[in-house]
Scaffold this active site. Structure first.
Site, PDB file in Angstrom:
ATOM      1  N   CYS A   1       0.855  -1.171   0.000  1.00 54.11           N
ATOM      2  CA  CYS A   1       0.000   0.000   0.000  1.00 54.11           C
ATOM      3  C   CYS A   1       0.903   1.237   0.000  1.00 54.11           C
ATOM      4  CB  CYS A   1      -0.875   0.002   1.238  1.00 54.11           C
ATOM      5  SG  CYS A   1      -1.743  -1.556   1.472  1.00 54.11           S
TER       6      CYS A   1
ATOM      7  N   ARG B   1       1.228   1.345  -6.208  1.00 53.18           N
ATOM      8  CA  ARG B   1       1.487   0.369  -5.143  1.00 53.18           C
ATOM      9  C   ARG B   1       0.219  -0.358  -4.696  1.00 53.18           C
ATOM     10  NH1 ARG B   1       6.639   1.322  -2.615  1.00 53.18           N
ATOM     11  NH2 ARG B   1       6.070  -0.088  -0.949  1.00 53.18           N
TER      12      ARG B   1
ATOM     13  N   TRP C   1      -4.062  -1.796  -1.117  1.00 55.14           N
ATOM     14  CA  TRP C   1      -4.185  -3.051  -1.867  1.00 55.14           C
ATOM     15  C   TRP C   1      -4.576  -4.095  -0.837  1.00 55.14           C
ATOM     16  CZ3 TRP C   1      -1.929  -7.947  -2.053  1.00 55.14           C
ATOM     17  CH2 TRP C   1      -2.168  -8.665  -3.227  1.00 55.14           C
TER      18      TRP C   1
ATOM     19  N   ASN D   1       1.117   0.060   6.191  1.00 55.91           N
ATOM     20  CA  ASN D   1       1.525  -0.772   5.061  1.00 55.91           C
ATOM     21  C   ASN D   1       2.228  -1.974   5.677  1.00 55.91           C
ATOM     22  OD1 ASN D   1       2.400  -1.807   2.659  1.00 55.91           O
ATOM     23  ND2 ASN D   1       3.969  -0.249   2.306  1.00 55.91           N
ATOM     24  N   GLY D   2       1.746  -3.183   5.382  1.00 52.39           N
ATOM     25  CA  GLY D   2       2.377  -4.369   5.966  1.00 52.39           C
ATOM     26  C   GLY D   2       1.329  -5.370   6.382  1.00 52.39           C
TER      27      GLY D   2
ATOM     28  N   GLU E   1       7.312 -15.746 -20.154  1.00 54.10           N
ATOM     29  CA  GLU E   1       7.178 -14.334 -19.821  1.00 54.10           C
ATOM     30  C   GLU E   1       6.132 -13.673 -20.726  1.00 54.10           C
ATOM     31  OE1 GLU E   1       7.657 -12.529 -17.503  1.00 54.10           O
ATOM     32  OE2 GLU E   1       7.740 -10.477 -18.231  1.00 54.10           O
TER      33      GLU E   1
ATOM     34  N   LYS F   1       2.793 -11.688 -19.343  1.00 52.10           N
ATOM     35  CA  LYS F   1       2.493 -10.292 -19.706  1.00 52.10           C
ATOM     36  C   LYS F   1       1.078 -10.191 -20.244  1.00 52.10           C
ATOM     37  CE  LYS F   1       4.751  -8.396 -18.116  1.00 52.10           C
ATOM     38  NZ  LYS F   1       5.891  -8.837 -17.362  1.00 52.10           N
TER      39      LYS F   1
ATOM     40  N   GLU G   1      -1.663 -10.785 -17.491  1.00 52.93           N
ATOM     41  CA  GLU G   1      -1.795  -9.816 -16.395  1.00 52.93           C
ATOM     42  C   GLU G   1      -2.357  -8.480 -16.846  1.00 52.93           C
ATOM     43  OE1 GLU G   1       2.918  -8.623 -15.832  1.00 52.93           O
ATOM     44  OE2 GLU G   1       1.620  -8.539 -14.101  1.00 52.93           O
TER      45      GLU G   1
ATOM     46  N   HIS H   1       1.451 -33.595 -26.647  1.00 52.68           N
ATOM     47  CA  HIS H   1       1.158 -34.435 -25.481  1.00 52.68           C
ATOM     48  C   HIS H   1      -0.062 -33.914 -24.717  1.00 52.68           C
ATOM     49  CE1 HIS H   1       4.776 -36.729 -26.178  1.00 52.68           C
ATOM     50  NE2 HIS H   1       5.428 -35.577 -26.340  1.00 52.68           N
TER      51      HIS H   1
ATOM     52  N   LYS I   1       2.239  -3.503  -7.449  1.00 52.84           N
ATOM     53  CA  LYS I   1       3.596  -3.470  -7.984  1.00 52.84           C
ATOM     54  C   LYS I   1       4.568  -4.285  -7.141  1.00 52.84           C
ATOM     55  CE  LYS I   1       6.769  -2.322 -10.836  1.00 52.84           C
ATOM     56  NZ  LYS I   1       6.778  -3.104 -12.090  1.00 52.84           N
TER      57      LYS I   1
END
Ligand code: M6R
Length: 616
Positions: A2, A27, A79, A105-106, A489, A493, A496, A512, A611
């Site tokens: 956050c 964030r 968040w 935050n935490g 990757e 991308k 998300e 397979h 992030k």
């Protein structure tokens, strides 16, 4: 993850808080709120708490009608961890009497037992968050006659977990109490007063000289200055750090979004990450190596631990370390590694890769690996971050601040850094001569121009290819060897930022199982650059084509044959297979962004993501 901000001084706090929150919105952005102190009777004040679900812009419009004069306040962009996004769960959280407000935050790991205990002693909880226990714990301590700083210290002593904390109290107007453990906090003094934030980006307009609070340190902010103390309340004098990057570096620089800006910064990232890394004598120069060449020579096993995109950079590294240095290498999600019992000896090297340098799982895995006796090497983008501090050695990726949630330039910085580390390991194992190292280093540097060339020439091809995915329900990314790692990757991308389901498969595995998914129009995105397994990849693509797949191929310039199989081709310049991740990832980043835009998605702030993931 956050964002926290606070101000006390001689200016309208709400304006400063909202500006700071906007800058930190990357964030976390499922709700936002502020607590503003408004003077009432002499020496006292009241706290107005205003909170909104959604982005900071919503909070800002709500505050437009707020006309009180407030020169002290705290703010937060959230968040969600404990409790869904809602107004009740948005920060700040207040004590029962509404006279103490907290942003955090935490994570409070023992929140369930603290909540039970506080409820039993008469406190009423109004949210589902872990943070709210702080408000009530501080209220309890304050009621016993402690001042705000002492009450905050007392509360922190009872909490197990991580916190960056800012607290205001209506009975101590103008004071912001700040505490930190395992969650970033920076403090600065500007002309108009004192500032606190969880990210320097929220402060740099006011000041460039900041104090990065250490774990277990506390700060008392007033309009006139800042007093720093340790956990016992003894005065301390922390070091002041000068921040020399400006706000422009964190702004979009003329691009429509941060993601595109950051994709375009990649040639610079390659160059910067390589600057000063090779001596005139052809030796690699990793200034913060932290391990002797003898220790490196003894390494007989490597684990790369990371999450998300950083994990994919690890997959690239595995290929390089094993083929150049011949050291057995495993790549593991940090969240798995930390709960396994991996075989680690003093000659094991653990390479921790993390853009933010604060990912909770990666940090926990580092700590675990160290306890088990491994040497730890960090690859991170953030100077002084926990990953950097807790590793024996470090390479910084020189990507600079990455704002878009989807990692692009930091991935390229990680791949370049891991390539350097792989070369170094090969050198200390006497498997790479100085002459070979020089050649590799030069070719690695050439990828900067190659990436620039892709950016300059492939925009139209990417846009056309993106149409294939616009209305798709799913997509497959395929490749072999390096191409398989790059495909992973690419798929991450795409999912998300466009919310289109995508999976990566080693091309040889298609028959397979996954080939059953293919029906007419199904998008198959192939990394089909020239490599030792190129022909095999082409055969696999033909099998997909025979079943009606729409094929998008990332191929090497000059390869005309691929056009007979692929519906769309995005070309990259020819380079050594070992460096193909640096070039071939770029079209996949651009493709993901174009598809996301076609599907109406917010490319910089995709839903449900943050992030940096500082909770498990
Ligand atoms: O900061 P880190 O590199 O440790 O972050 C790891 C992942 O959370 C991160 O790479 C994530 O997967 C990105 N959103 C990918 O674009």
């Amino acid at each position: 993850m956050c964002g926290i901000v606070g101000f006390t001084g001689k200016d309208q706090a709400q304006k400063i808080l909202v500006e700071g929150l906007k800058r930190m919105e990357y964030r976390g952005y499922d709700s936002a709120g502020v607590a503003l102190e408004v003077a009432s009777a002499a020496g006292s004040a009241r706290l107005d708490v205003i909170r909104r679900v959604g982005k900071v812009a919503g909070l800002e419009s709500e505050l437009e009608g707020y006309k009180e004069l407030s020169t002290c306040g705290i703010g937060h962009t959230r968040w969600a961890t404990h409790g869904r996004p809602s107004t009740a769960n948005a920060h700040p959280h207040v004590s029962c009497d509404g006279r103490i407000a907290v942003v955090h935050n935490g994570i409070v790991e023992n929140f369930a037992e603290l909540r039970e205990e506080l409820t039993a002693s008469g406190h009423t909880f109004r949210s589902d968050t872990d943070t709210e226990v702080f408000a009530h714990l501080i209220e309890e301590a304050y009621a016993k006659g402690r001042d705000l700083m002492a009450a905050v210290r007392d509360a922190c002593g009872r909490v197990v977990g991580a916190y960056g904390l800012a607290v205001v109290c209506a009975d101590e107007p103008g004071v912001i109490a700040v505490a930190r453990k395992d969650s970033p906090i920076v403090i600065g003094r500007g002309e108009k007063g004192s500032y606190v934030a969880s990210d320097v980006i929220a402060l740099i307009e006011a000041t460039r000289d900041v104090v990065v609070l250490e774990d277990g340190q506390f700060a008392k902010l007033t309009p006139k200055g800042v007093e720093y103390t340790d956990a016992e309340g003894n005065a301390i004098e922390p070091e002041v750090t000068h921040v020399d990057w400006d706000l422009d570096m964190a702004e979009k620089g003329g691009y429509p979004d941060f993601m595109l800006k950051e994709i375009h910064e990649q040639p610079r990232v390659v160059r910067d990450t390589l600057v000063g890394r090779m001596t005139a004598a052809g030796e690699l120069d990793i200034d913060e190596l932290g391990l002797s060449l003898e220790e490196l020579n003894d390494i007989d096993r490597v684990f790369v631990i990371a999450c998300g995109t950083s994990y994919h950079a690890g997959l690239i590294a595995k290929n390089l370390i094993e083929s150049w240095a011949r050291i057995p290498t495993e790549v593991e999600a940090a969240s798995e590694f930390r709960y396994r019992d991996p075989i680690i000896t003093p000659t094991t090297l653990v390479v921790a890769v993390s853009q933010s340098g604060e990912t909770a799982d990666t940090l926990a895995a580092i700590r675990d690996a160290r306890i088990k006796g491994a040497k730890v090497f960090g690859i991170t983008n953030v100077v002084g971050s926990p990953v950097a501090r807790e590793s024996d050695g470090v390479i910084y990726t020189k990507a600079n601040k990455e704002i878009a949630v989807a990692s692009t330039k930091s991935f390229i910085g990680q791949v370049v850094s891991l390539t350097l580390l792989s070369m170094l390991l090969a050198q200390v194992k006497y498997r790479l001569t100085t002459k070979q190292a020089r050649l590799l280093f030069r070719e690695l540097g050439d990828t900067a121009e190659q990436v620039q060339h892709i950016l300059d020439t492939q925009g139209a091809a990417v846009r056309e290819a993106a149409e294939v995915c616009r209305d798709a329900h799913s997509a497959l990314f395929v490749g072999r060897g390096m191409g398989a790692a790059i495909a992973c990757e690419g798929a991450l991308k795409l999912k998300e930022i466009s919310y289109l389901h995508a999976e990566a498969y080693a091309a040889g595995e298609m028959k397979h199982g996954p080939i059953a998914l293919i029906d007419p129009g199904f998008p198959v995105i192939a990394v089909a650059t020239k490599s030792p397994t190129y022909d095999k990849t082409v055969s696999n693509l033909m099998e997909c084509r025979a079943r009606g797949a729409s094929i998008i191929a990332v191929a090497t310039e000059g390869d005309e044959d691929i056009k007979k199989i692929a519906d769309h081709v995005i070309y990259v310049p020819r380079c050594r297979d070992a460096f193909s991740a640096i070039t071939a990832s770029v079209p996949l980043q651009l493709l993901a962004r174009e598809v996301a835009l076609l599907r109406g998605c917010d490319v910089d702030q995709p839903r449900n993501l943050a992030k940096s993931v500082t909770v498990e």
